[in-house]
Design a protein around this motif. Structure first.
Motif, PDB file in Angstrom:
ATOM      1  N   ARG A 102       0.860  -1.199   0.000  1.00 30.71           N
ATOM      2  CA  ARG A 102       0.000   0.000   0.000  1.00 30.71           C
ATOM      3  C   ARG A 102       0.886   1.235   0.000  1.00 30.71           C
ATOM      4  N   LEU A 103       0.738   2.055  -1.042  1.00 29.64           N
ATOM      5  CA  LEU A 103       1.441   3.317  -1.155  1.00 29.64           C
ATOM      6  C   LEU A 103       0.420   4.443  -1.052  1.00 29.64           C
ATOM      7  N   PHE A 104       0.723   5.428  -0.232  1.00 35.22           N
ATOM      8  CA  PHE A 104      -0.233   6.509   0.013  1.00 35.22           C
ATOM      9  C   PHE A 104       0.508   7.837   0.015  1.00 35.22           C
ATOM     10  N   GLY A 105      -0.066   8.813  -0.673  1.00 37.34           N
ATOM     11  CA  GLY A 105       0.478  10.163  -0.667  1.00 37.34           C
ATOM     12  C   GLY A 105      -0.637  11.185  -0.519  1.00 37.34           C
ATOM     13  N   GLU A 106      -0.393  12.217   0.278  1.00 40.29           N
ATOM     14  CA  GLU A 106      -1.410  13.245   0.530  1.00 40.29           C
ATOM     15  C   GLU A 106      -0.741  14.604   0.627  1.00 40.29           C
ATOM     16  N   ASP A 138      -0.527  23.634   5.847  1.00 38.89           N
ATOM     17  CA  ASP A 138      -0.157  22.901   4.635  1.00 38.89           C
ATOM     18  C   ASP A 138       0.846  21.808   5.006  1.00 38.89           C
ATOM     19  N   PHE A 139       0.784  20.708   4.280  1.00 36.45           N
ATOM     20  CA  PHE A 139       1.628  19.565   4.639  1.00 36.45           C
ATOM     21  C   PHE A 139       1.702  18.602   3.465  1.00 36.45           C
ATOM     22  N   ALA A 140       2.675  17.716   3.528  1.00 34.12           N
ATOM     23  CA  ALA A 140       2.806  16.588   2.594  1.00 34.12           C
ATOM     24  C   ALA A 140       3.055  15.343   3.428  1.00 34.12           C
ATOM     25  N   ARG A 141       2.353  14.286   3.074  1.00 37.07           N
ATOM     26  CA  ARG A 141       2.432  13.047   3.870  1.00 37.07           C
ATOM     27  C   ARG A 141       2.505  11.847   2.919  1.00 37.07           C
ATOM     28  N   ILE A 142       3.486  10.995   3.120  1.00 36.52           N
ATOM     29  CA  ILE A 142       3.608   9.772   2.325  1.00 36.52           C
ATOM     30  C   ILE A 142       3.839   8.605   3.272  1.00 36.52           C
ATOM     31  N   SER A 143       3.375   7.424   2.866  1.00 40.30           N
ATOM     32  CA  SER A 143       3.573   6.222   3.677  1.00 40.30           C
ATOM     33  C   SER A 143       3.606   5.007   2.764  1.00 40.30           C
ATOM     34  N   ALA A 144       4.243   3.951   3.232  1.00 40.29           N
ATOM     35  CA  ALA A 144       4.340   2.692   2.489  1.00 40.29           C
ATOM     36  C   ALA A 144       4.214   1.546   3.478  1.00 40.29           C
ATOM     37  N   ASP A 145       3.433   0.553   3.098  1.00 41.24           N
ATOM     38  CA  ASP A 145       3.187  -0.612   3.948  1.00 41.24           C
ATOM     39  C   ASP A 145       3.338  -1.860   3.084  1.00 41.24           C
ATOM     40  N   PHE A 146       4.381  -2.656   3.361  1.00 41.12           N
ATOM     41  CA  PHE A 146       4.631  -3.875   2.580  1.00 41.12           C
ATOM     42  C   PHE A 146       4.513  -5.088   3.502  1.00 41.12           C
ATOM     43  N   ARG A 147       3.787  -6.112   3.012  1.00 40.12           N
ATOM     44  CA  ARG A 147       3.611  -7.348   3.781  1.00 40.12           C
ATOM     45  C   ARG A 147       3.874  -8.538   2.872  1.00 40.12           C
ATOM     46  N   ARG A 148       4.468  -9.562   3.452  1.00 43.64           N
ATOM     47  CA  ARG A 148       4.759 -10.787   2.686  1.00 43.64           C
ATOM     48  C   ARG A 148       4.256 -11.985   3.467  1.00 43.64           C
ATOM     49  N   TYR A 149       3.456 -12.820   2.782  1.00 43.11           N
ATOM     50  CA  TYR A 149       2.845 -13.993   3.397  1.00 43.11           C
ATOM     51  C   TYR A 149       3.486 -15.237   2.782  1.00 43.11           C
ATOM     52  N   ASN A 167       6.661  -1.172   7.612  1.00 45.32           N
ATOM     53  CA  ASN A 167       5.744  -0.044   7.479  1.00 45.32           C
ATOM     54  C   ASN A 167       6.494   1.233   7.825  1.00 45.32           C
ATOM     55  N   GLY A 168       6.328   2.255   6.998  1.00 49.11           N
ATOM     56  CA  GLY A 168       7.012   3.516   7.275  1.00 49.11           C
ATOM     57  C   GLY A 168       6.278   4.686   6.667  1.00 49.11           C
ATOM     58  N   GLY A 169       6.597   5.872   7.155  1.00 49.07           N
ATOM     59  CA  GLY A 169       5.966   7.068   6.622  1.00 49.07           C
ATOM     60  C   GLY A 169       6.649   8.318   7.132  1.00 49.07           C
ATOM     61  N   VAL A 170       6.416   9.413   6.431  1.00 47.20           N
ATOM     62  CA  VAL A 170       6.972  10.705   6.839  1.00 47.20           C
ATOM     63  C   VAL A 170       5.955  11.786   6.502  1.00 47.20           C
ATOM     64  N   VAL A 171       5.861  12.785   7.367  1.00 48.15           N
ATOM     65  CA  VAL A 171       4.971  13.926   7.161  1.00 48.15           C
ATOM     66  C   VAL A 171       5.733  15.194   7.516  1.00 48.15           C
ATOM     67  N   HIS A 172       5.518  16.249   6.724  1.00 49.26           N
ATOM     68  CA  HIS A 172       6.228  17.497   6.989  1.00 49.26           C
ATOM     69  C   HIS A 172       5.412  18.649   6.437  1.00 49.26           C
ATOM     70  N   ALA A 173       5.489  19.770   7.106  1.00 50.13           N
ATOM     71  CA  ALA A 173       4.825  20.978   6.623  1.00 50.13           C
ATOM     72  C   ALA A 173       5.551  21.516   5.393  1.00 50.13           C
ATOM     73  N   LEU A 174       4.807  22.096   4.465  1.00 50.16           N
ATOM     74  CA  LEU A 174       5.405  22.634   3.249  1.00 50.16           C
ATOM     75  C   LEU A 174       6.020  24.002   3.482  1.00 50.16           C
ATOM     76  N   THR A 175       5.390  24.825   4.307  1.00 48.86           N
ATOM     77  CA  THR A 175       5.924  26.152   4.635  1.00 48.86           C
ATOM     78  C   THR A 175       5.752  26.393   6.128  1.00 48.86           C
ATOM     79  N   LYS A 176       6.419  27.398   6.617  1.00 51.40           N
ATOM     80  CA  LYS A 176       6.297  27.755   8.027  1.00 51.40           C
ATOM     81  C   LYS A 176       5.005  28.520   8.282  1.00 51.40           C
TER      82      LYS A 176
END
Length: 882
Positions: free
Chosen positions: A641-645, A668-679, A693-702
């Motif tokens: 699962r790849l997600f971007g906002e 304002d912000f940008a947020r991305i995450s990735a979730d990989f699973r193996r069965y 599973n990992g992700g990062v979020v950060h504001a675009l401007t102050k």
């Protein structure tokens, strides 16, 4: 053991000795031997997993120790007593049935009781008592089954190109005991007893079977020109040759040859050959031409001498949108006539006549007694059209698209051949044939509802809840789905922020409502639906409102989302949300709660206070979801699962005026995450599953923080967009949202002093976590798991003390040279009740390494097992954690 009193240490030791004393040899008859291990040696290129599956006998399961469980039950098993009980049941109920006489109701009840009791006793007689059925009977070594295993392994190796492979089996009674048994034997040697003449013989009653495999040099393909007398079929095969599964100099493989036959059959059927069957395809192998080579030639025979395969085109496509409705109405009318009781009425057969409502849309003829669906929309879902060649792929895709509408109970696409016109030359070769496609779809009920009543057990507090969902199909005639849902619950929750007089948990009132409208097409101002039909496009509008009332605050969350959904394949789905608007409002917060929020803001730079401010979060997002598993996770599969906002891009146009007029903040912000699973499917019921599973979020401007006028501009993100670690689907040894950040140790006031804070949520801007889990069956629907979780969250823009320049939360900032020492680790085991349609889960976990502990000695939390610093964590849930 070190924490137990000296007198209490004897208990576990006696239990261990008692378990070891349960020797399985007492279950064996004379000359029987117990299969303890199966080994396969010599495999270099072949599939070891499939060879292992061909072994006809496998030793008893070691984890859980099912043989020991079976032995425990065997000690209480008495077949004579069960037989006597069966005879007693038969005798007792024979007398009761005789006494009941001709009372049919009483007789039926007695017979049902007798059958139920007899069945239960017969099950115990055939398969043992409950403990024996929970366990596993000893696997008695059988040389005949070993010989059969050798034959099947040899056959399999030859089917994989190892034509000169040799398989042999050796069985030996030499058995190396496990470490526990060796230690117990060493302890027992200190207290020698009377020698037993059978001791030497017993150690040889365990058998290890070793299958020795000599693969030899594999045979490779030499592909020959296909032999296809029908020129039309030959042209189709040539065009599809780039997708062949067989390649020059590959190892011979009968599995691939079978798959190639299936591929050719599908390829030819998709080209219009409706009557074509796989039986016409033969792949002939010749090993006599060259050493270690197989000359492989494809033959596709004609249906008869001098007669080629026939291409079919569609003459007409008919779509019956109310299949089965006539039969249902006639049955209802017939029942009314039968109730009337007149002989003439009984002989009458009600008839609705022909389907008068017939519409032709986009060359598809729609028929119904009353047309209730948009024929234009349904025509877009039909991929078979007049004048087209027959296509198996289009047929299957049409059925899938109609099923995804959720409008019909079932749908089928059938074909009827059109009779050929009479011909005067009976020897002439027939030309192309014609088909009439008939699509039968039976409408599903217009309304369906689901009611759920139950109770939760969260934060050690029980609470009732009620869910109600209503689905309406085709409300506006365009095959739409309109859904409404309400939820009410009185549930226990962990305290969100610890205050001076806080408790670990509180009761909360939760109310929620949702509404969603799903359109089976893209809602766009230009016509693209027919082009996108194969991707099953949908447009979804959703509204949701959540109201939470707790002792310290009242908070509401309103969200509107506009989504475009389409599927690249049955396993791969995309979701694009051009508009997502979230409105957060907190009409009430207690004074002590506000004081604690501000203290966290000043002392730690915490952003938790923003979760209780008025704010609006406009954003758009994109999601890519690939999942090749099923609902019960029974496949060897992958999940990604790849997600971007991105949010608040246009806030500069209205942010200041909006805040001054309404008090609403916009970030304002940008947020991305990735979730990989193996069965990984190890055996039919055993799995090894891992997740990253990992992700990062950060504001675009102050942004200027309006709650702290004296502070400079800083990077601010909405609190709800932060990442958290801990909980039943994350690190299960920690409470939800309570792990981290990094190596920071949160503190809170209590009784005039600072103590470690286990209660306040800990947000982060960077998430890294993973899990590994071994899943195994125990008995029936009762399954188990062993797991280890690891990970943490960190800050990326931590605040510093202006006076000292040090971080307000030491250790919370992500640093490349230290983050690996701040990875938390927890382990445990789980119990799962797998009812196929529903999976209930209980996970029990403990901390192994806690990077947030105040001292280095306490970081290895396992030393403080089952204390206030490392309590046992219980997680209840529905479904698997990942």
């Amino acid at each position: 053991m070190p924490k137990l009193r000296p007198a209490h240490r004897l208990g576990p030791l006696l239990a261990l000795l008692g378990l070891a004393a349960c020797s399985p040899f007492s279950l064996l008859r004379p000359k029987q031997r117990l299969l303890s291990r199966v080994e396969i040696k010599g495999i270099e290129q072949a599939d070891k997993e499939r060879l292992t599956a061909l072994a006809q006998q496998k030793p008893n399961t070691k984890l859980p120790p099912k043989l020991a469980i079976y032995h425990l039950g065997f000690n209480f098993y008495d077949s004579v007593r069960i037989k006597n009980k069966l005879r007693e049941i038969e005798t007792t109920y024979a007398a009761k049935i005789k006494a009941a006489g001709t009372d049919s109701a009483q007789l039926g009840k007695l017979i049902a009781q007798r059958e139920r009791k007899t069945k239960r006793k017969q099950l115990a007689l055939d398969k043992g008592n409950a403990f024996m059925r929970l366990g596993e009977a000893p696997v008695i070594y059988d040389t005949a089954l070993t010989k059969k295993s050798v034959e099947q392994m040899t056959t399999f190796l030859r089917s994989q190109g190892f034509f000169r492979a040799r398989v042999s089996a050796t069985d030996t009674a030499r058995y190396r005991r496990g470490i526990v048994l060796r230690v117990l034997k060493a302890v027992g040697s200190i207290f020698p007893g009377k020698p037993d003449s059978l001791d030497a013989a017993k150690q040889y009653r365990r058998v290890t079977v070793t299958y020795n495999i000599k693969e030899g040099q594999p045979f490779l393909y030499r592909l020959q020109t296909p032999s296809i007398p029908d020129s039309g079929v030959a042209a189709v095969v040539r065009r599809g040759q780039p997708a062949t599964l067989l390649h020059e100099n590959d190892r011979y493989n009968e599995d691939l040859i079978g798959q190639e036959r299936t591929r050719l059959e599908t390829l030819i059927k998709n080209a219009g050959y409706y009557d074509f069957r796989q039986q016409y395809i033969t792949l002939e192998a010749d090993t006599s031409f060259e050493k270690f080579t197989v000359r492989l030639r494809t033959f596709i025979a004609n249906p008869a001498p001098g007669q080629g395969h026939r291409v079919y085109t569609l003459r007409q496509v008919r779509f019956i949108t109310d299949a089965g409705v006539g039969r249902t109405l006639r049955s209802a009318s017939g029942d009314t006539l039968r109730r009337a009781g007149t002989p003439g009425a009984l002989r009458a057969r009600p008839s609705l006549g022909i389907r008068t409502d017939t519409v032709v849309t986009d060359s598809v003829r729609f028929a119904a007694y009353e047309q209730k669906f948009s024929t234009g929309l349904l025509a877009n879902k039909v991929l078979v059209r007049p004048e087209q060649h027959y296509s198996l792929a289009n047929t299957m895709q049409t059925q899938r698209l109609l099923a995804d509408l959720d409008m019909f109970r079932f749908n089928t696409v059938n074909y009827r051949k059109v009779p050929d016109p009479p011909t005067t030359d009976s020897t002439s070769r027939p030309g192309p044939g014609q088909l009439v496609a008939v699509i039968n779809a039976s409408p599903a009920p217009k309304f369906s509802q689901t009611v759920e009543v139950g109770a939760t057990y969260v934060a050690y507090l029980p609470g009732p809840f009620l869910n109600y969902r209503l689905k309406t199909r085709n409300p506006f005639g365009g095959a739409e789905v309109l859904e409404f849902g309400v939820r009410a619950g009185f549930e226990g929750q962990l305290t969100r922020v610890a205050t001076d007089n806080t408790t670990d948990n509180v009761y909360t009132t939760q109310l929620g409502a949702t509404a969603a409208l799903v359109l089976p097409q893209f809602l766009v101002p230009f016509r693209t639906n027919y082009f996108l039909t194969r991707y099953n496009p949908k447009t979804r509008f959703s509204l949701s409102e959540t109201y939470v009332k707790r002792p310290e605050y009242i908070r509401s969350n309103f969200e509107f989302a506009w989504d475009y959904i389409w599927q690249r394949s049955p396993f791969h789905q995309y979701v694009f949300s051009p508009v997502v608007i979230t409105l957060v409002n907190t009409p009430f917060t207690s004074d002590s709660f506000n004081v604690r929020l501000r203290r966290l803001q000043v002392t730690e730079g915490s952003s938790l206070y923003r979760s209780f401010s008025k704010q609006v979060e406009p954003s758009f997002s994109f999601t890519s979801l690939y999942n090749s598993n099923d609902f019960n996770e029974t496949r060897d599969a992958s999940y990604l699962r790849l997600f971007g906002e991105i949010g608040g891009l246009t806030r500069g146009l209205y942010r200041k005026n909006l805040y001054e007029g309404t008090g609403l903040s916009v970030y304002d912000f940008a947020r991305i995450s990735a979730d990989f699973r193996r069965y990984h499917r190890l055996t039919p019921q055993t799995y090894f599953v891992w997740r990253l599973n990992g992700g990062v979020v950060h504001a675009l401007t102050k942004t200027d923080d309006p709650t702290t006028p004296e502070s400079d501009s800083q990077y601010i993100i909405p609190y709800d967009k932060s990442f958290f670690a801990g909980g039943s689907t994350s690190l299960r040894a920690w409470q939800p949202r309570r792990l981290g950040p990094g190596g920071f140790t949160p503190l809170r006031p209590s009784g005039g002093q600072l103590v470690r804070d286990y209660l306040t949520e800990q947000p982060g801007e960077l998430l890294l976590e993973g899990s590994a889990e071994y899943r195994f069956p125990i008995y029936g629907f009762f399954k188990g798991a062993l797991f280890t979780d690891f990970g943490n969250v960190w800050g990326l823009q931590e605040k510093k003390d202006p006076a000292t320049g040090e971080y307000l939360r030491p250790g919370a900032q992500f640093q490349l040279n230290t983050f690996y020492r701040q990875i938390a680790v927890g382990s445990g085991f789980g119990l799962r009740f797998d009812f196929t349609f529903l999976i209930l889960r209980l996970d029990i976990a403990t901390k192994i390494y806690d990077p947030t502990a105040p001292t280095s000695a306490d970081k290895w939390a396992l030393r403080n097992f089952d204390t206030s610093a490392n309590p046992i964590s219980f997680n209840l849930g529905i479904g698997y954690p990942f």
